[in-house]
Design an enzyme around this catalytic site. Structure first.
Site, PDB file in Angstrom:
ATOM      1  N   SER A  79       0.867  -1.177   0.000  1.00 31.71           N
ATOM      2  CA  SER A  79       0.000   0.000   0.000  1.00 31.71           C
ATOM      3  C   SER A  79       0.893   1.213   0.000  1.00 31.71           C
ATOM      4  CB  SER A  79      -0.867  -0.004   1.273  1.00 31.71           C
ATOM      5  OG  SER A  79      -1.444   1.256   1.514  1.00 31.71           O
ATOM      6  N   TYR A 109      -2.178  -0.688  10.395  1.00 36.64           N
ATOM      7  CA  TYR A 109      -2.122  -0.940   8.952  1.00 36.64           C
ATOM      8  C   TYR A 109      -0.833  -0.389   8.362  1.00 36.64           C
ATOM      9  CZ  TYR A 109      -3.698  -0.952   4.060  1.00 36.64           C
ATOM     10  OH  TYR A 109      -3.811  -1.172   2.714  1.00 36.64           O
TER      11      TYR A 109
END
Length: 263
Positions: free
Chosen positions: A156, A169
Site C-alpha cells: 500500500s 495498517y
C-alpha cells in the site's frame, strides 16, 4: 535449471505436467485488485489458482475466468493460518504441477483508529494478517519457484508513508515492503524476483463500502494529481507486469501506483 541454489531448505518443485502454460496463484482473489489480477493473468494464458478466505467469491472469480476461456482453480485459504496456507499452496501444485508466480494480495484493512485508542488485540490482529500472512505465503511459495519465478506482494502507499488514523495498517504495510526487499536479496541467487506494489486509494468493493455516505472519494481525488482514484485493474496491471518476463531485471522494488501522489 540454471540459477537454482543448493540451499538445503529449498524443496524441489513438483514435476510439471506436459502443459507448458505458466501457473500462478493470487490470494485475496475473490474481489478487488486480486480478482482483477487473476482475470488478467488468465487472459494472458496462465492457469490461475484463485485463493480467498471467502469460498463463494473465490468460486465466482474462478467461474469468470472459465467463462472467458481460461483455466482456474478456486481454493479457500486463511493467510493468517499456517496450515491453511501450506494446504492451499500444496493443492495448487498438486493440480497444476508447479508454480511460476504468486501475487500475495490478501489483507485486512484498519482505519479510523488512533494508536492510543487501539487495543493490543486489534493491533496484533492487523499486523498478523497483513505482515505474518504475507510471510507465510512467501514461506511456502518460494521453495517451489525456480529461475524466472516471481512474487509480488500487494502492500500500500501506507507502506511508504503514514496514513492518518491507521497505525497498525501502516506498520504492517511498511513491514511488507521490508519483507519484500529482504526476500528479493536472499532469493536473487535462485533466479527468483520479489517485488511489492503499493497502490494509493483504489476503488475496490472494500473502499466503496468505507467511502459510502462520506466525501472520501472527492477528497481523495482532490489530492491526486491525475484527478481520480485507481481502478482495481490498474493496480493489478502493475502486478502482472512485475510477474512477466518484461520485468526480468526488476527485483526488490516497492512500485507506487497512486496517480502521482508521491510526486
Amino acid at each position: 535449471m540454471s540459477g537454482v541454489s543448493q540451499n538445503a531448505d529449498r524443496r524441489p518443485a513438483a514435476p510439471r505436467t506436459a502443459d507448458p502454460r505458466r501457473v500462478g496463484l493470487v490470494t485475496g482473489a475473490g474481489s478487488g485488485i486480486g480478482r482483477a489480477a487473476a482475470l488478467r493473468f488468465a487472459r494472458d494464458g496462465a492457469a490461475v489458482a484463485v485463493l480467498d478466505i471467502d469460498a463463494g467469491t473465490a468460486a465466482e472469480t474462478a467461474e469468470l475466468i472459465r467463462q472467458d476461456g481460461g483455466e482456474a482453480l478456486a481454493v479457500t485459504v486463511d493467510i493468517a493460518d499456517e496450515h491453511s496456507v501450506r494446504t492451499a499452496v500444496e493443492r495448487t501444485v498438486a493440480v497444476y504441477g508447479g508454480l511460476d508466480f504468486a501475487v500475495n494480495n490478501a489483507g485486512l484493512a484498519s482505519h479510523h483508529r488512533r494508536l492510543d485508542r487501539m487495543t493490543l488485540a486489534e493491533f496484533e490482529r492487523v499486523v498478523h494478517v497483513n505482515l505474518a500472512g504475507t510471510f507465510l505465503c512467501m514461506k511456502y511459495e518460494l521453495p517451489l519457484l525456480t529461475g524466472g519465478g516471481a512474487i509480488v506482494n500487494i502492500a500500500s502507499n501506507g507502506g511508504l508513508y503514514a496514513i492518518g488514523h491507521a497505525p497498525a495498517y501502516v506498520a504492517a504495510k511498511h513491514g511488507v515492503v521490508g519483507l519484500t526487499k529482504a526476500a528479493a536479496v536472499d532469493h536473487a541467487p535462485d533466479g527468483v524476483r520479489v517485488n511489492a506494489v503499493c497502490p494509493g486509494p483504489t476503488r475496490t468493493p472494500g473502499f466503496e463500502t468505507v467511502a459510502a455516505g462520506t466525501d472520501m472519494v472527492a477528497s481523495q481525488e482532490a489530492i491526486t494529481p491525475l484527478g481520480r482514484l485507481a481502478a482495481p485493474e490498474e493496480a493489478a496491471a502493475a502486478a502482472v507486469w512485475l510477474c512477466s518476463d518484461a520485468a526480468s531485471y526488476v527485483t526488490g522494488i516497492a512500485l507506487s501506483v497512486d496517480g502521482g501522489r508521491r510526486a
